[in-house]
Design a protein around this motif. Sequence first.
Motif, mmCIF file in Angstrom:
data_model
loop_
_atom_site.group_PDB
_atom_site.id
_atom_site.type_symbol
_atom_site.label_atom_id
_atom_site.label_comp_id
_atom_site.label_asym_id
_atom_site.label_seq_id
_atom_site.Cartn_x
_atom_site.Cartn_y
_atom_site.Cartn_z
ATOM 1 N N ILE A 601 -45.219 -32.279 24.423
ATOM 2 C CA ILE A 601 -43.955 -31.440 24.894
ATOM 3 C C ILE A 601 -43.416 -31.753 26.091
ATOM 4 N N ARG A 603 -43.294 -34.213 27.743
ATOM 5 C CA ARG A 603 -42.895 -35.833 27.530
ATOM 6 C C ARG A 603 -43.707 -36.722 28.526
ATOM 7 N N ILE A 760 -46.362 -23.355 27.510
ATOM 8 C CA ILE A 760 -45.320 -23.019 26.100
ATOM 9 C C ILE A 760 -44.431 -22.052 26.709
ATOM 10 N N ILE A 763 -41.927 -23.787 29.237
ATOM 11 C CA ILE A 763 -40.987 -24.904 28.722
ATOM 12 C C ILE A 763 -39.832 -24.072 28.050
#
Length: 778
Positions: A601, A603, A760, A763
């Motif tokens: 996530i 990257r 999470i 993000i």
Amino acid sequence: MSSDQRRGEPSSRWSDGSIFRGISKWLQKTKLTNDGKFVKDCPVIELLNFDNKFRVDGFRELTHMRYTACTSKPDNFKSDSFSLRQKEFNRRRIEILIAVTMYDEDKTQLSRTLCGIAKNINSLCSREDGTWIKNEGWKKVVVCIVSDGRKKISQSALEYLSALGVYQEGIAVESIIDRKVEAHIFEYTTRIPLENSDIIVPIQILFCLKEKNTKKINSHRWIFNAFSPILEPKICVLIDVGTKPGSNAIYNLWETFELHPKVAGACGEIVAMKGRGWYKLLNPIVSAQNFEYKISNILDKPLEHVLGYITVLPGAFSAYRYDALVNTDDYESPLASYFKDEAYDSKPIANGSFSFIKNTYRNIKSVFAANMYLAEDRILCFELFTKRDRDWLLYYNKSSQAETDVPEEISGFISQRRRWLNGSFFASIYAVFHFNNIWKSNHSRARKIFFIIQIIYQAFNLLFSWFALGNFYLTFHILCNTLANPQDLIPLPWDPSIGETIFIILRWVYFILVTGQFIFSMSNKPQSSKWVYYISLLCFAIIMGYTFFAGSWLTVNGFIYEIIPNIKNHGSIAIFYNDIFWDIVLPLLSTFVMYFVASIIMRDFLHMILCIIQYIFLIPFYVNVLNVYAFCNVNDVRETDEVHQLDKIVISDEGEIYQVPFSQPKNKNEQQDTGQANTNIHQRNKYNDRKMIEESRKVFRACFVLFWLFSNALLIFYVIAFVGTTLEQNFSQRSRTSIYIAVILWSVAGLSAFRFFGCITYIFKYILIPWYSSFSSS
């Protein structure tokens, strides 16, 4: 007296710094300012030319380097009327003070850092908005290099600074009349050519060479308490020598403070230097560190950013709002708390009632404070977040990256981790026991609750790290012992006697290795015992490999011979009643899946492919070598260093001022003998006091290590004697050993899940939502 001399500038007759030939080869006449300060402007040879688009205020900024012999302590720098050259330039509002701290790094590391800073300043000069004016951005930035000790600095680093015009040999003095010089300050606006560019951007450099080695926290005292009150910057960016800030990294940090007025401190992503083609990852020590850095930036920092309190803004690359650091009310400022125990008092108390108890308490306090301030950045973060009557926050900006060099040899790696482990351990204890400071702040109720949750999480990590030595051995013992004993349903890969022999050999090797770590950690430095630690690394990697094999064999064959038949007989729900699946497979699988998902996530997942195996094999080295060496050296708190003499500024009987080299012969033998005798007595008393302090610290070290070793040994004894050391394949009832393994592995998975939740949230809240908002508006 000429106007140049009144400003503290030497006349042209003495500007070359040569020996005053008119009197003798021993004396050099020098000019002082009216208030008795030694400030000297020295001409600099022009090696590079500025681009015409960069306008400079006054020719002396380019042609002369200013030297100031500072006889003041950092806290009294401004009150003692010391100043900096930037204050003489009109309308220079300093936005960013870039503080570069160094110790004994060479010119390669220093040039890497300064070139990275030069690229960022060049980027600032290309901007044009309300704050940054095109081609004028360099005037709003001052680079302050603070070197910790004149005796410690690398000669190659001095040569590099000399080539830049920032430093000149032979002009520094030791004392002004009867006042000792505390720091040598050099100021010059230099130019650093950029790669693949014809632009040579000006850089205002302030180089502070401290007379003695008084540790990094004292360097921060010079930055925050001496130079910042003069320059009054908006933010202070801290960079360690060897760290190279990425493109626009400094601007991105500055923008964080500009967009969020409540942010007191911010940091970017620290990236391990991997070399061209990432060839350094072939070194398992570098690979393991790269994995650590990546997981910290992907899981730890986002979690702490969401909660508002980042436990540590890395000293290698971070920034602070200066207004948040200073005192703005009647209460103690974060800087006052930050520097409170820098010069901890460890002088022995005179004989008297309870003198032993008082000395013991004072030395324990001094050792605790000294180790705690090895992680001085953790203390400052805690003080900022819990500042009274304020609601400051700490942020993580992933878009701001800096590349830092990591230790490639085992000796440097161990020495670095000693400071990190001891500093973080004692600083975390400080934060946990002072958590109630949060109630005096102005944070919202929700933010305070988040902070308490974070403190509980931190306390659990402390407990887990304290018993890491015993827990890892028990995990090895249980898995390998299970593989050495026959099972009803799961076959062994060899005859049981072979597995038992391997287990006995590895167990004795483990015992010998751990015992050797304690012996070598207390009597040798890593540099002198590298071969011992390389052998330990290899042996522990073999032990980890066999442990990993035992766990994998039990897991795979547990599926084949235990789980699959039970699924056929009892349905798919039977999988959750199997010890192997529930105690080993599920927590480990969950942990690695969370690592992979978070990395994808973000990257940034190549470390999961290239470095995770090296990290796994080095886990026992982290636990059994780094922890042991760190705790066995809690007493390793070095004092300030004695340095060789420099020239002195004296006044003759006729009232004239001279610069006297330290090698000048003395004529009065009687005074010399008396002074030498007094010096010997003083040094002998100082040596006795220091020896007493060192002995008391060694006693503290012995008690601390003994308690740590005893508590871990007690855990091992309890589990082996009362819990068991073999995993039993029982479909209907869970064994005590299975419960213990489940607690350990599920604790690891639970901590990872908490960090994954923060990742999470970070993000969605700080990356996806702002991106979606900007996309919708466009």
